[in-house]
Design an enzyme around this catalytic site. Structure first.
Site, PDB file in Angstrom:
ATOM      1  N   ASP A 166     -74.341 -31.781 -89.491  1.00 59.29           N
ATOM      2  CA  ASP A 166     -74.550 -30.682 -89.931  1.00 59.29           C
ATOM      3  C   ASP A 166     -73.775 -29.715 -89.272  1.00 59.29           C
ATOM      4  OD1 ASP A 166     -75.564 -28.996 -91.649  1.00 59.29           O
ATOM      5  OD2 ASP A 166     -76.481 -28.346 -90.593  1.00 59.29           O
ATOM      6  N   ASP A 203     -83.140 -35.428 -93.818  1.00 57.31           N
ATOM      7  CA  ASP A 203     -83.844 -35.153 -91.759  1.00 57.31           C
ATOM      8  C   ASP A 203     -84.322 -33.931 -92.164  1.00 57.31           C
ATOM      9  OD1 ASP A 203     -81.316 -32.796 -93.547  1.00 57.31           O
ATOM     10  OD2 ASP A 203     -82.406 -32.499 -90.592  1.00 57.31           O
ATOM     11  N   CYS A 237    -100.255 -48.331 -88.310  1.00 58.79           N
ATOM     12  CA  CYS A 237     -99.054 -48.440 -87.458  1.00 58.79           C
ATOM     13  C   CYS A 237     -98.400 -49.218 -86.180  1.00 58.79           C
ATOM     14  CB  CYS A 237     -98.948 -46.902 -86.644  1.00 58.79           C
ATOM     15  SG  CYS A 237     -96.911 -46.870 -85.793  1.00 58.79           S
ATOM     16  N   CYS A 296     -96.208 -49.092 -83.750  1.00 59.62           N
ATOM     17  CA  CYS A 296     -94.822 -48.387 -82.508  1.00 59.62           C
ATOM     18  C   CYS A 296     -96.070 -48.441 -81.349  1.00 59.62           C
ATOM     19  CB  CYS A 296     -95.139 -46.864 -83.150  1.00 59.62           C
ATOM     20  SG  CYS A 296     -96.123 -46.055 -82.482  1.00 59.62           S
ATOM     21  N   CYS A 313     -98.501 -46.182 -80.421  1.00 64.56           N
ATOM     22  CA  CYS A 313    -100.039 -47.279 -81.291  1.00 64.56           C
ATOM     23  C   CYS A 313    -100.433 -48.402 -81.066  1.00 64.56           C
ATOM     24  CB  CYS A 313    -100.002 -47.484 -82.989  1.00 64.56           C
ATOM     25  SG  CYS A 313     -99.900 -45.581 -84.019  1.00 64.56           S
ATOM     26  N   HIS A 352     -94.291 -41.535 -82.707  1.00 60.55           N
ATOM     27  CA  HIS A 352     -94.836 -42.422 -83.234  1.00 60.55           C
ATOM     28  C   HIS A 352     -94.454 -41.692 -84.700  1.00 60.55           C
ATOM     29  CE1 HIS A 352     -98.009 -43.292 -85.673  1.00 60.55           C
ATOM     30  NE2 HIS A 352     -98.313 -41.481 -86.032  1.00 60.55           N
TER      31      HIS A 352
END
Length: 375
Positions: free
Chosen positions: A93, A268, A306, A308, A311, A337
């Site tokens: 940015d 984003d 989930c 991940c 999790c 997560h």
RNA sequence: GGUGGGGUUCCCGAGUGGCCAAAGGGAACAGACUGUAAAUCUGUCGGCGAACGCCUUCGGAGGUUCAAAUCCUCCCCCCACCA
């Protein structure tokens, strides 16, 4: 490999698009969510964690990295990719958002923006050319033009004048960097506040400049969701169809789906990482405030749906304990997560678009995260 | 046994006649967070009540006073030093 900036749309579903954007560090499958790593790091998360959850591209910030450690220093270390050991695409940015968020310590003129450093109070000047030069030093794959992100309260006259200046700055940024130079591509940023005609004007002006992509800036700056969606749904479909479209700084799961539905390809937002550090976790069943007493002895996973690491491995009771205790691991597991959730949301959107059932996916999440839901 | 210091609302801790249901911090409980000056910020935090308010509370029991967490008496407990 395709030329950086090459954008291919594979299929569409209504206004939603499923595409691939090529960059110097690889391809990005869109629609995509991009984790924010302002200071050359996605807070609390290491690059291999990001790879594991399927992050394709992350953000860095021109203003922050210029102030510390300095873009020259980064250039001497071989650029931001090498310095931070993230070898996939990076979007930087421009500092345009800091024009908005640090409004109390900056002054704007036609030449550019004078900032006071939030670190030590020293004065610094950002011109469009300077911002390009910094991003060249950082070596990002996608550079953003310097823009003025106008707050929600701005009046129409100011917004109109500001938008014209943002266009002039955009041209100066383009002039300072040839299309495709060093493999770095550049996106223009549409402003115009909350006036549809001003947004159209900004878009028309920027479309004349050969950018590799276009962004919608100046949303999520204090307006209501309704006002944001109105502008989003008006302007996104009018943007060049053959170029990637990026909605800056947005947003919640529903905001992202709204954006995809309007034809936006890239997003984003600090929400998943910041909220993770503050104990709010996004799940397939809605928001979970992990500090709540109800999770004290909850042995179940944070989100059963989930996949991940967080999790798969830990219980809600443990995650609550880590958060309440202020343990560092809490920030990492929670961030991991939330990012995994946002990336999975984008993946599901890509899949749904190909299968022609994007509206159903959106309706599903509206049911979970909409006004009537607990989240 | 003596001398000195001290016992305050869940915890630590301020408060030495009225402005005290009692500073401040912590804990607890809830909420916020959208191109990151954020591991941050906000609210509630004795009970009842929408509210004026009423009731209970500052180790215990009595007392002085229009009025006491604050002054007096006795008692209980803790700490330090001395014997």
């Amino acid at each position: 490999m395709a030329e950086p900036g090459n954008f291919t749309i594979h299929s569409t579903d209504g206004l939603a698009r499923r595409g691939t954007l090529s960059t110097a560090h690889g391809e990005i499958q869109t629609p995509i969510f991009m984790p924010v790593g302002t200071q050359g790091t996605v807070k609390a998360v290491a690059p291999d964690d990001l790879e594991n959850i399927g992050a394709q591209i992350i953000l860095g910030n021109t203003y922050h990295l210029y102030l510390r450690p300095g873009d020259d220093l980064v250039a001497r270390r071989g650029g931001l990719h090498k310095f931070s050991q993230w070898n996939k695409p990076i979007l930087t940015d421009s500092g345009g958002f800091q024009v908005f968020s640090l409004s109390s310590i900056r002054t704007i003129s036609e030449k550019g923006v004078e900032f006071r450093s939030y670190l030590d109070g020293s004065k610094h000047f950002f011109s469009p050319e300077k911002v390009v030069s910094i991003q060249q030093n950082l070596g990002s794959d996608i550079m953003m033009v310097l823009d003025e992100c106008v707050g929600f309260g701005a009046d129409r006259d100011y917004t109109a004048q500001s938008l014209e200046r943002t266009t002039r700055w955009a041209q100066r940024c383009r002039d300072a960097h040839e299309p495709g130079q060093n493999g770095q591509i550049m996106f223009g940023i549409i402003q115009g506040g909350f006036h549809e005609d001003l947004r159209e004007k900004s878009l028309a002006q920027l479309s004349e400049i050969p950018f590799e992509g276009f962004a919608i800036g100046g949303l999520s700056v204090g307006e209501s969701t309704e006002e944001m969606y109105k502008i989003l749904n008006h302007i996104a479909p009018l943007m060049p169809k053959e170029k990637p479209r990026y909605l800056m700084g947005v947003g919640t799961p529903l905001d992202i789906l709204e954006g995809i539905g309007a034809g936006v390809d890239m997003f984003d937002c600090v929400l998943p990482t910041r909220n993770a550090r503050n104990g709010t976790l996004f799940t397939s069943q809605g928001k979970v405030n992990i500090k709540r007493a109800e999770f004290k002895e909850d042995d179940g996973p944070l989100d059963p749906a989930c996949n991940c690491y967080t999790c798969r491995t830990f219980s809600r009771a443990y995650l609550r304990h880590l958060y309440v205790s202020g343990e560092i691991l809490s920030y990492r597991l929670n961030s991991l997560h939330n990012l995994a959730f946002f990336l999975e949301l984008a993946r599901q959107a890509r899949e749904a678009i190909v299968q022609g059932r994007f509206d159903k996916l959106k309706a599903h999440y509206q049911n979970i995260y909409g006004p009537g839901s607990r989240a």
